[in-house]
Design a protein around this motif. Structure first.
Motif, mmCIF file in Angstrom:
data_model
loop_
_atom_site.group_PDB
_atom_site.id
_atom_site.type_symbol
_atom_site.label_atom_id
_atom_site.label_comp_id
_atom_site.label_asym_id
_atom_site.label_seq_id
_atom_site.Cartn_x
_atom_site.Cartn_y
_atom_site.Cartn_z
ATOM 1 N N HIS A 7 0.837 -1.203 0.000
ATOM 2 C CA HIS A 7 0.000 0.000 0.000
ATOM 3 C C HIS A 7 0.870 1.251 0.000
ATOM 4 C CE1 HIS A 7 -3.424 2.581 0.740
ATOM 5 N NE2 HIS A 7 -2.879 3.036 1.858
ATOM 6 N N ALA A 8 1.954 1.222 0.768
ATOM 7 C CA ALA A 8 2.814 2.402 0.899
ATOM 8 C C ALA A 8 3.500 2.767 -0.407
ATOM 9 C CB ALA A 8 3.856 2.164 1.994
ATOM 10 N N CYS A 9 3.834 1.764 -1.225
ATOM 11 C CA CYS A 9 4.535 2.066 -2.477
ATOM 12 C C CYS A 9 3.584 2.140 -3.669
ATOM 13 C CB CYS A 9 5.634 1.040 -2.753
ATOM 14 S SG CYS A 9 5.051 -0.596 -3.256
ATOM 15 N N GLY A 10 2.300 1.892 -3.446
ATOM 16 C CA GLY A 10 1.312 1.966 -4.517
ATOM 17 C C GLY A 10 1.076 0.665 -5.245
ATOM 18 N N ALA A 11 1.819 -0.383 -4.879
ATOM 19 C CA ALA A 11 1.697 -1.657 -5.592
ATOM 20 C C ALA A 11 0.388 -2.367 -5.289
ATOM 21 C CB ALA A 11 2.875 -2.572 -5.254
ATOM 22 N N LEU A 12 -0.179 -2.141 -4.108
ATOM 23 C CA LEU A 12 -1.414 -2.846 -3.759
ATOM 24 C C LEU A 12 -2.537 -2.437 -4.704
ATOM 25 C CD1 LEU A 12 -2.273 -4.944 -1.637
ATOM 26 C CD2 LEU A 12 -3.222 -3.072 -0.292
ATOM 27 N N ALA A 13 -2.568 -1.179 -5.085
ATOM 28 C CA ALA A 13 -3.591 -0.714 -6.017
ATOM 29 C C ALA A 13 -3.413 -1.340 -7.394
ATOM 30 C CB ALA A 13 -3.541 0.807 -6.140
ATOM 31 N N ALA A 14 -2.182 -1.740 -7.715
ATOM 32 C CA ALA A 14 -1.915 -2.347 -9.018
ATOM 33 C C ALA A 14 -2.237 -3.827 -9.044
ATOM 34 C CB ALA A 14 -0.443 -2.137 -9.398
ATOM 35 N N ILE A 15 -1.965 -4.547 -7.947
ATOM 36 C CA ILE A 15 -2.148 -5.999 -7.953
ATOM 37 C C ILE A 15 -3.417 -6.446 -7.242
ATOM 38 C CG2 ILE A 15 0.332 -6.438 -8.149
ATOM 39 C CD1 ILE A 15 0.283 -7.172 -5.124
ATOM 40 N N LEU A 16 -3.855 -5.693 -6.226
ATOM 41 C CA LEU A 16 -5.062 -6.036 -5.471
ATOM 42 C C LEU A 16 -5.887 -4.768 -5.236
ATOM 43 C CD1 LEU A 16 -3.583 -8.456 -2.757
ATOM 44 C CD2 LEU A 16 -5.091 -9.108 -4.650
ATOM 45 N N PRO A 17 -6.409 -4.169 -6.303
ATOM 46 C CA PRO A 17 -7.154 -2.919 -6.125
ATOM 47 C C PRO A 17 -8.377 -3.074 -5.232
ATOM 48 C CG PRO A 17 -7.476 -3.833 -8.337
ATOM 49 C CD PRO A 17 -6.358 -4.595 -7.711
ATOM 50 N N GLU A 18 -8.963 -4.266 -5.205
ATOM 51 C CA GLU A 18 -10.143 -4.492 -4.361
ATOM 52 C C GLU A 18 -9.791 -4.405 -2.875
ATOM 53 O OE1 GLU A 18 -10.371 -6.668 -8.244
ATOM 54 O OE2 GLU A 18 -8.932 -6.644 -6.574
ATOM 55 N N VAL A 19 -8.588 -4.831 -2.513
ATOM 56 C CA VAL A 19 -8.124 -4.729 -1.123
ATOM 57 C C VAL A 19 -7.631 -3.318 -0.836
ATOM 58 C CG1 VAL A 19 -6.482 -5.613 0.575
ATOM 59 C CG2 VAL A 19 -7.536 -7.182 -1.073
ATOM 60 N N ASP A 20 -6.902 -2.731 -1.774
ATOM 61 C CA ASP A 20 -6.392 -1.373 -1.576
ATOM 62 C C ASP A 20 -7.534 -0.388 -1.347
ATOM 63 O OD1 ASP A 20 -3.841 0.343 -1.831
ATOM 64 O OD2 ASP A 20 -5.258 1.373 -3.158
ATOM 65 N N ALA A 21 -8.680 -0.638 -1.965
ATOM 66 C CA ALA A 21 -9.826 0.273 -1.840
ATOM 67 C C ALA A 21 -10.393 0.311 -0.426
ATOM 68 C CB ALA A 21 -10.922 -0.136 -2.824
ATOM 69 N N LEU A 22 -10.010 -0.636 0.423
ATOM 70 C CA LEU A 22 -10.514 -0.657 1.792
ATOM 71 C C LEU A 22 -9.874 0.417 2.659
ATOM 72 C CD1 LEU A 22 -10.527 -4.527 2.423
ATOM 73 C CD2 LEU A 22 -12.488 -3.076 1.913
ATOM 74 N N TYR A 23 -8.667 0.855 2.297
ATOM 75 C CA TYR A 23 -7.970 1.847 3.115
ATOM 76 C C TYR A 23 -8.690 3.185 3.057
ATOM 77 C CZ TYR A 23 -4.046 -1.336 3.744
ATOM 78 O OH TYR A 23 -3.265 -2.399 4.098
ATOM 79 N N GLY A 24 -8.901 3.747 4.235
ATOM 80 C CA GLY A 24 -9.587 5.026 4.337
ATOM 81 C C GLY A 24 -11.089 4.923 4.458
ATOM 82 N N VAL A 25 -11.636 3.725 4.337
ATOM 83 C CA VAL A 25 -13.083 3.538 4.471
ATOM 84 C C VAL A 25 -13.407 3.364 5.958
ATOM 85 C CG1 VAL A 25 -15.054 2.074 3.915
ATOM 86 C CG2 VAL A 25 -13.268 2.480 2.194
ATOM 87 N N PRO A 26 -14.245 4.225 6.539
ATOM 88 C CA PRO A 26 -14.518 4.148 7.979
ATOM 89 C C PRO A 26 -15.537 3.069 8.330
ATOM 90 C CG PRO A 26 -15.750 5.960 7.033
ATOM 91 C CD PRO A 26 -14.910 5.392 5.921
ATOM 92 N N GLN A 27 -15.417 2.591 9.574
ATOM 93 C CA GLN A 27 -16.379 1.643 10.154
ATOM 94 C C GLN A 27 -16.862 2.205 11.486
ATOM 95 O OE1 GLN A 27 -14.540 -2.648 9.245
ATOM 96 N NE2 GLN A 27 -13.046 -1.205 10.007
ATOM 97 N N ARG A 28 -17.903 1.615 12.023
ATOM 98 C CA ARG A 28 -18.444 2.079 13.305
ATOM 99 C C ARG A 28 -17.451 1.782 14.425
ATOM 100 N NH1 ARG A 28 -24.530 -0.098 13.692
ATOM 101 N NH2 ARG A 28 -24.367 1.001 15.698
ATOM 102 N N ALA A 29 -17.057 2.813 15.139
ATOM 103 C CA ALA A 29 -15.998 2.693 16.134
ATOM 104 C C ALA A 29 -16.371 1.761 17.284
ATOM 105 C CB ALA A 29 -15.636 4.072 16.679
ATOM 106 N N GLU A 30 -17.671 1.618 17.578
ATOM 107 C CA GLU A 30 -18.042 0.743 18.696
ATOM 108 C C GLU A 30 -17.782 -0.723 18.383
ATOM 109 O OE1 GLU A 30 -22.119 1.846 16.764
ATOM 110 O OE2 GLU A 30 -20.061 2.619 16.861
ATOM 111 N N TYR A 31 -17.756 -1.064 17.094
ATOM 112 C CA TYR A 31 -17.428 -2.432 16.697
ATOM 113 C C TYR A 31 -15.985 -2.555 16.201
ATOM 114 C CZ TYR A 31 -22.521 -2.909 16.746
ATOM 115 O OH TYR A 31 -23.841 -2.914 17.123
ATOM 116 N N HIS A 32 -15.480 -1.442 15.688
ATOM 117 C CA HIS A 32 -14.132 -1.436 15.105
ATOM 118 C C HIS A 32 -13.372 -0.227 15.634
ATOM 119 C CE1 HIS A 32 -14.630 -4.685 12.134
ATOM 120 N NE2 HIS A 32 -15.875 -4.256 12.020
ATOM 121 N N PRO A 33 -12.729 -0.364 16.794
ATOM 122 C CA PRO A 33 -11.983 0.782 17.340
ATOM 123 C C PRO A 33 -10.890 1.284 16.409
ATOM 124 C CG PRO A 33 -12.281 -0.934 19.004
ATOM 125 C CD PRO A 33 -12.736 -1.514 17.701
#
Length: 417
Positions: A198-224
């Motif tokens: 993710h840090a070097c940008g390769a995750l978006a190239a090889i696993l864009p479906e996983v890279d897209a999860l970064y920055g997506v918020p979840q409910r803090a009471e279930y996911h601190p």
């Protein structure tokens, strides 16, 4: 001719790790001389030979010259004049560019020993940029060595970013990407692979479906941890902890939440129906990387059913049976253990929940065992039934077996008066 032990065997020995396969480099030899000495040729792309007694690989010292795009675009020169230092110079990381001679002395022209001591993953030289597969290898080595305190050298990370930006990773064939991913998922800390990619940008190239999860918020009471990408890293590490070396469970854990990247912004941080939404990107990922059917099948079950497994105690007996049927658990009973482990990894892969109990996993295995023990031949009056009636009778018996197993568990768990 001179023979040197090289690469991973020396690296792991210096790190105090169990020894793996030993690889050797032979300097000053020709293919014919190797054959005359009893070695057997096995190399397709460059001269590699098997030792007549040990069966260990011996490669002629070689250099490589870039001749095209991708990790196969090289011209190999294995002339007897190639030196050991020239051979080591073409290797990926300094920690893999260490050799030992016949007297036991180390040959370390690129500072690999110092980098081992400093716990740094550093590229040997500019030729690193010629092979895009090395970006993935960096992530895979981090997944293995991060628990020892390793980090990627800043200059290496910068070079990897340049390689990603050049589009070279697009030349990688799916089989090689999948091979590196499997190894990373089987390593002790897969999160280091994800974080590095993710840090070097390769995750978006090889696993864009996983890279897209970064920055997506979840409910803090279930996911601190809030960030879905961070949650995924925790889940992957928990899967490695619960099922060490098991890339099958690791892959199912990796892709269980892909649907959260598709949640409409106005719904966030809730993710209603994400388990079903994740099936489409999962199918796209599996097609692109040519993921084996066994991995794909388990991953689909975990993606679709992980919330149902979490709330297993709330499901009706018939609903539990339907869950098992959707997972093909009667034809593929081995799936149930994998589903249980991946779901446990999801539940415990959250900040503060690392040591939490997950009775649902054991209960799923227990209820499945009760249901699969039902045999049509043992049912009363089964001989008088025909066609669909047999299937109906078996389903009723399996539901009853699940109910009985639950009743027994409740009775044994109840405090005595």
């Amino acid at each position: 001719m001179d023979t040197y032990l090289v690469g991973g065997a020396i690296r792991d020995e210096l790190l105090g790790l169990p020894p793996g396969d030993r690889d050797w480099v032979v300097v000053g030899a020709t293919p014919q001389r190797m054959l005359d000495a009893g070695f057997r040729a096995v190399g397709r792309d460059f001269p590699v030979f098997l030792h007549p007694q040990t069966g260990e690989e011996h490669a002629l010292a070689r250099t490589e010259r870039k001749s095209g795009r991708g990790h196969r675009g090289f011209v190999v020169d294995a002339d007897p004049s190639v030196t050991l230092e020239e051979d080591l110079q073409r290797r990926d990381f300094t920690i893999n560019a260490i050799a030992r001679d016949a007297h036991g002395d180390l040959v370390d022209p690129y500072g690999g020993v110092d980098d081992l001591q400093a716990r740094v993953l550093r590229h040997v030289g500019p030729a690193f940029a010629e092979d895009p597969l090395r970006v993935l290898r960096a992530g895979r080595f981090m997944a293995r060595f991060a628990p020892l305190g390793f980090r990627v050298a800043p200059e290496t990370m910068g070079l990897m970013r340049q390689m990603v930006a050049s589009g070279e990773l697009d030349t990688l064939v799916p089989e090689r990407v999948w091979q590196e991913l499997r190894k990373a998922l089987a390593a002790p800390q897969p999160s280091a692979f994800l974080a590095t990619m993710h840090a070097c940008g390769a995750l978006a190239a090889i696993l864009p479906e996983v890279d897209a999860l970064y920055g997506v918020p979840q409910r803090a009471e279930y996911h601190p941890e809030v960030d879905t990408g961070v949650h995924q890293q925790l889940v992957s590490d928990m899967a490695a902890r619960l099922a060490p070396g098991d890339d099958l469970v690791g892959f199912a854990a990796l892709v269980h939440d892909l649907g959260k990247a598709l949640t409409p912004a106005h719904v966030l941080p809730k993710h209603i129906g994400h388990e079903h939404a994740g099936l489409k990107p999962l199918a796209v990922l599996c097609e692109r990387l040519k993921v084996p059917l066994e991995h794909r099948g388990l991953a689909e079950c975990v993606c679709r059913e992980h919330l149902n497994v979490h709330r297993l105690a709330e499901l009706r007996d018939a609903t539990v049976l339907e869950l098992l049927e959707r997972c093909d658990a009667f034809r593929r009973p081995e799936r149930v253990a994998g589903i249980a482990l991946a779901c446990e990894a999801d539940k415990r892969g959250r900040l503060g929940s690392e040591e939490a109990a997950y009775p649902q996993g054991g209960e799923l295995r227990r209820l499945h065992a009760a249901a699969i023990a039902v045999n049509a031949r043992d049912l009363p009056d089964i001989g008088a039934l025909a066609g669909q009636q047999v299937g109906v009778a078996v389903r009723k018996a399996r539901i009853a077996a699940i109910a009985a197993a639950r009743t027994l568990r409740a009775a044994t768990a109840a405090p005595s008066s």
